[in-house]
Design an enzyme around this catalytic site. Structure first.
Site, PDB file in Angstrom:
ATOM      1  N   GLU A 174     -22.217  -2.800 -50.900  1.00  0.00           N
ATOM      2  CA  GLU A 174     -21.653  -3.916 -50.134  1.00  0.00           C
ATOM      3  C   GLU A 174     -20.421  -3.481 -49.355  1.00  0.00           C
ATOM      4  O   GLU A 174     -19.827  -2.443 -49.624  1.00  0.00           O
ATOM      5  CB  GLU A 174     -21.295  -5.078 -51.054  1.00  0.00           C
ATOM      6  CG  GLU A 174     -20.633  -4.691 -52.378  1.00  0.00           C
ATOM      7  CD  GLU A 174     -19.310  -3.997 -52.285  1.00  0.00           C
ATOM      8  OE1 GLU A 174     -18.498  -4.406 -51.427  1.00  0.00           O
ATOM      9  OE2 GLU A 174     -19.044  -3.072 -53.061  1.00  0.00           O
ATOM     10  N   GLU A 317     -19.273  -0.019 -51.826  1.00  0.00           N
ATOM     11  CA  GLU A 317     -20.198   0.479 -50.792  1.00  0.00           C
ATOM     12  C   GLU A 317     -21.548   0.907 -51.362  1.00  0.00           C
ATOM     13  O   GLU A 317     -22.483   1.148 -50.625  1.00  0.00           O
ATOM     14  CB  GLU A 317     -19.624   1.669 -50.025  1.00  0.00           C
ATOM     15  CG  GLU A 317     -18.343   1.431 -49.291  1.00  0.00           C
ATOM     16  CD  GLU A 317     -17.862   2.661 -48.516  1.00  0.00           C
ATOM     17  OE1 GLU A 317     -18.594   3.677 -48.472  1.00  0.00           O
ATOM     18  OE2 GLU A 317     -16.752   2.614 -47.964  1.00  0.00           O
TER      19      GLU A 317
END
Length: 348
Positions: A174, A317
């Site tokens: 994310e 991430e």
């Protein structure tokens, strides 16, 4: 809603016959029984997920969902919100942390804009923007219920497409300034715990501002009264579009019997929502690492899962999830490349 419900309906149990066969082979490889520890457990779980003792995870993909949060306006993040858009673009360029580790692991990075506030260069970024960030959850729901379902179904759609292209191991990641606030809120609701026991520094929030961050979450929960027994309601009231996207990815991977590797704190919140929607999903999840975020321990206690790595990571991430790809692949190589005692001619 239909796609989400159909996907949940298709999630089954682990294949116990395949697990038993895999366990027998693992125990009879040319090594002392149990000497490869959790790598052996991974191989057996992978067999249960795929139904195949000789599993491969040689087509790996990390799906990164990006979105912004209206609660940013409450001063819960130290960095400007434009960073979400900049880093989303950088992921498409292949120059962020998750991209570096993905190159080392031989994994594909798929970047999806589900609600970035500022302009994103869509060259290499999949545009599935619901709108430009969620609403401020201290003033009302972060999103409508329909938007929550849409975010989940975007994750399902993207994941199904990647699996159709051949992906056989999926990780979630994310990008979204303030998403530790939304994740802390979700975990506080589902775990029925005080936000002060969950909130952490995120991307570098000064420690002296943690009390304010926790109070913002408390206000949002008191304002919206999210129903802990209704995961979609929790997502809509205090969640984020990217968190919903990750929920969808978890659902789709489990429905198609692919291993799903979750990352850190934000993905823990997504996994908790996914498991609340369908408890059988837990058997398809691998927790890559122990997040350095304060609430990570509580979230994993709620999930009932143990992380593979503990490296002090809190980048997000999908970076930690991609590192764990190597361990899953090692488990498949153990089964596929090692011989058994009988095959080697050793008689004990």
């Amino acid at each position: 809603m239909k796609l989400m419900l159909e996907t949940i309906k298709n999630i089954g149990e682990l294949n116990m016959d395949a697990m038993e066969e895999a366990g027998h082979r693992v125990n009879n490889l040319v090594k002392p029984p149990g000497s490869l520890g959790r790598i052996e457990d991974l191989a057996i779980q992978l067999a249960g997920i795929t139904g195949n003792v000789f599993t491969k995870v040689d087509n790996k993909a990390v799906i990164v969902m990006a979105a912004d949060h209206g609660v940013y306006d409450e001063g819960v993040a130290p960095n400007p919100q434009i960073i979400t858009a900049i880093q989303t673009n950088n992921m498409a360029k292949g120059v962020t942390g998750v991209c570096a580790f993905a190159k080392q692991a031989g994994a594909k990075v798929i970047v999806v804009d589900v609600g970035v506030k500022n302009e994103v260069n869509y060259n290499g970024v999949i545009n599935k923007k619901i709108r430009s960030g969620t609403s401020n959850m201290t003033q009302g729901p972060a999103m409508t219920r329909e938007e929550a379902v849409r975010s989940i179904e975007i994750g399902i759609e993207i994941t199904n497409e990647e699996i159709m292209k051949g992906a056989n191991c999926i990780a979630i990641g994310e990008m979204g300034i303030s998403n530790t606030t939304a994740s802390s809120a979700i975990i506080s609701v589902l775990g029925d715990c005080n936000p002060h026991d969950v909130v952490g520094i995120g991307a570098g929030l000064p420690v002296d501002k943690l009390h304010h961050k926790a109070e913002v979450i408390r206000r949002a929960i008191n304002k919206n009264h999210p129903d802990a027994n209704d995961p979609v309601d929790v997502l809509s009231k205090v969640g984020g579009f990217e968190i919903g996207g990750m929920v969808g990815t978890i659902l789709a991977a489990a429905a198609q019997r692919k291993p799903i590797v979750i990352d850190g704190f934000i993905s823990y919140a997504a996994a908790l929502l996914a498991v609340a929607l369908e408890p059988k999903i837990k058997s398809f999840i691998f927790v890559s690492h122990m997040s350095a975020e304060k609430g990570g321990v509580k979230a994993l206690q709620l999930l009932g899962l143990d992380p593979l790595l503990n490296l002090g990571l809190r980048l997000g991430e999908g970076s930690g999830a991609v590192l764990a790809f190597n361990l899953l692949e090692a488990a498949t190589y153990m089964v596929n490349e090692m011989v058994t005692l009988e095959e080697s001619g050793i008689v004990l």
